[in-house]
Scaffold this motif. Sequence first.
Motif, PDB file in Angstrom:
ATOM      1  N   LYS A 193       5.950 -36.904  60.102  1.00 35.03           N
ATOM      2  CA  LYS A 193       7.342 -36.950  59.665  1.00 35.03           C
ATOM      3  C   LYS A 193       7.641 -38.235  58.905  1.00 35.03           C
ATOM      4  O   LYS A 193       8.360 -38.206  57.892  1.00 35.03           O
ATOM      5  CB  LYS A 193       8.268 -36.819  60.877  1.00 35.03           C
ATOM      6  CG  LYS A 193       8.249 -35.435  61.508  1.00 35.03           C
ATOM      7  CD  LYS A 193       9.091 -35.380  62.777  1.00 35.03           C
ATOM      8  CE  LYS A 193       9.076 -33.995  63.411  1.00 35.03           C
ATOM      9  NZ  LYS A 193       9.820 -33.943  64.687  1.00 35.03           N
TER      10      LYS A 193
ATOM     11  N   CYS B 253       6.090 -29.711  60.529  1.00 38.78           N
ATOM     12  CA  CYS B 253       5.889 -31.003  59.858  1.00 38.78           C
ATOM     13  C   CYS B 253       4.478 -31.159  59.304  1.00 38.78           C
ATOM     14  O   CYS B 253       4.157 -32.191  58.712  1.00 38.78           O
ATOM     15  CB  CYS B 253       6.246 -32.153  60.792  1.00 38.78           C
ATOM     16  SG  CYS B 253       5.168 -32.334  62.205  1.00 38.78           S
TER      17      CYS B 253
ATOM     18  N   TRP C 240      13.817 -37.055  59.066  1.00 37.99           N
ATOM     19  CA  TRP C 240      12.929 -36.045  58.478  1.00 37.99           C
ATOM     20  C   TRP C 240      13.674 -34.742  58.232  1.00 37.99           C
ATOM     21  O   TRP C 240      13.547 -34.134  57.158  1.00 37.99           O
ATOM     22  CB  TRP C 240      11.736 -35.824  59.404  1.00 37.99           C
ATOM     23  CG  TRP C 240      10.912 -34.632  59.042  1.00 37.99           C
ATOM     24  CD1 TRP C 240      10.122 -34.473  57.937  1.00 37.99           C
ATOM     25  CD2 TRP C 240      10.805 -33.405  59.777  1.00 37.99           C
ATOM     26  NE1 TRP C 240       9.527 -33.228  57.947  1.00 37.99           N
ATOM     27  CE2 TRP C 240       9.931 -32.559  59.057  1.00 37.99           C
ATOM     28  CE3 TRP C 240      11.362 -32.952  60.978  1.00 37.99           C
ATOM     29  CZ2 TRP C 240       9.605 -31.280  59.508  1.00 37.99           C
ATOM     30  CZ3 TRP C 240      11.030 -31.680  61.420  1.00 37.99           C
ATOM     31  CH2 TRP C 240      10.167 -30.857  60.691  1.00 37.99           C
TER      32      TRP C 240
END
Length: 284
Positions: free
Chosen positions: A28, A54, A276
């Motif tokens: 992230k 991710c 993120w």
Amino acid sequence: MNTTRGYFIFVQASEQKDYLSQAVALAKSIKIFNEINNVSIMTNCVLTDEQRKCFDKVFDIPGNDEASEQDWKIQNRHKIYEASQYDETIVLDSDMLCLSSLDYWWNILSNTDLYFTNQVKNFMNETVITHPLYRKTFIENNLPNIYCGMFYFKKTEYNNKFFALLSEVMQNYKKYSRMYCNEHKQQWCSLDVSTAITCKIMKFKNTITNKNLTFTHMKTRLQKWNVDENWINEIPIAYDDNLKIKINNVVQKQLLHYVQDKFLNTELKQIIDRIWKEKTYSLA
């Protein structure tokens, strides 16, 4: 043809550490600060749907488990070379965070086929060549000063041979350690020592030198602190909602190898996750 570039992280499940949570936070953080932000993971862990989001690619660890009898699960890491789908790959340890853009690294690294970190920095951004407490095996056996917390490769014929030999060294570590590091022999197999032995056999040396192609290594003695290895108990740490991290009031940049697992606490993971998601959703 466009060159594909990306980061690769290896995680093997361990009873001692939660490497997967570290890898998720690292992935992230890479995506927060970088435009070139493809991240793959090789792991035997079971990822949740949220964790998979991710990573651009998730690989199983292929073949036999070469670390089945080891507490420190690193013997399978040489398999990253074969698994990586990128033309150019940067491999990172899981217990790191990216705290500013590394995008400019790629143009520097593209001028070579293989690169290993051989100098690290402390929290003051000072270059630290080595410390005898951590590197006796390297010093006493005249091994190249290799840190595999960050390294880079392309897929080439030379690298095919290099990583095949690295696999051989790691699978037969006792044999190669007797041959190449009989002074202050390290009894356990590590990627750093195995790679240094491979570099010595292959006569490999980095063809580029750049003081920025490295990471901040938070081993205590590298910081010149009079504290024990669990430095987070005694050294002030601060961070804000924008992921600006200060250690002893010094802002950290690029790659931070925090070493101490408790550094990545719940609050810090929540900050990383929020930023993120905000960036991901804004680009959607």
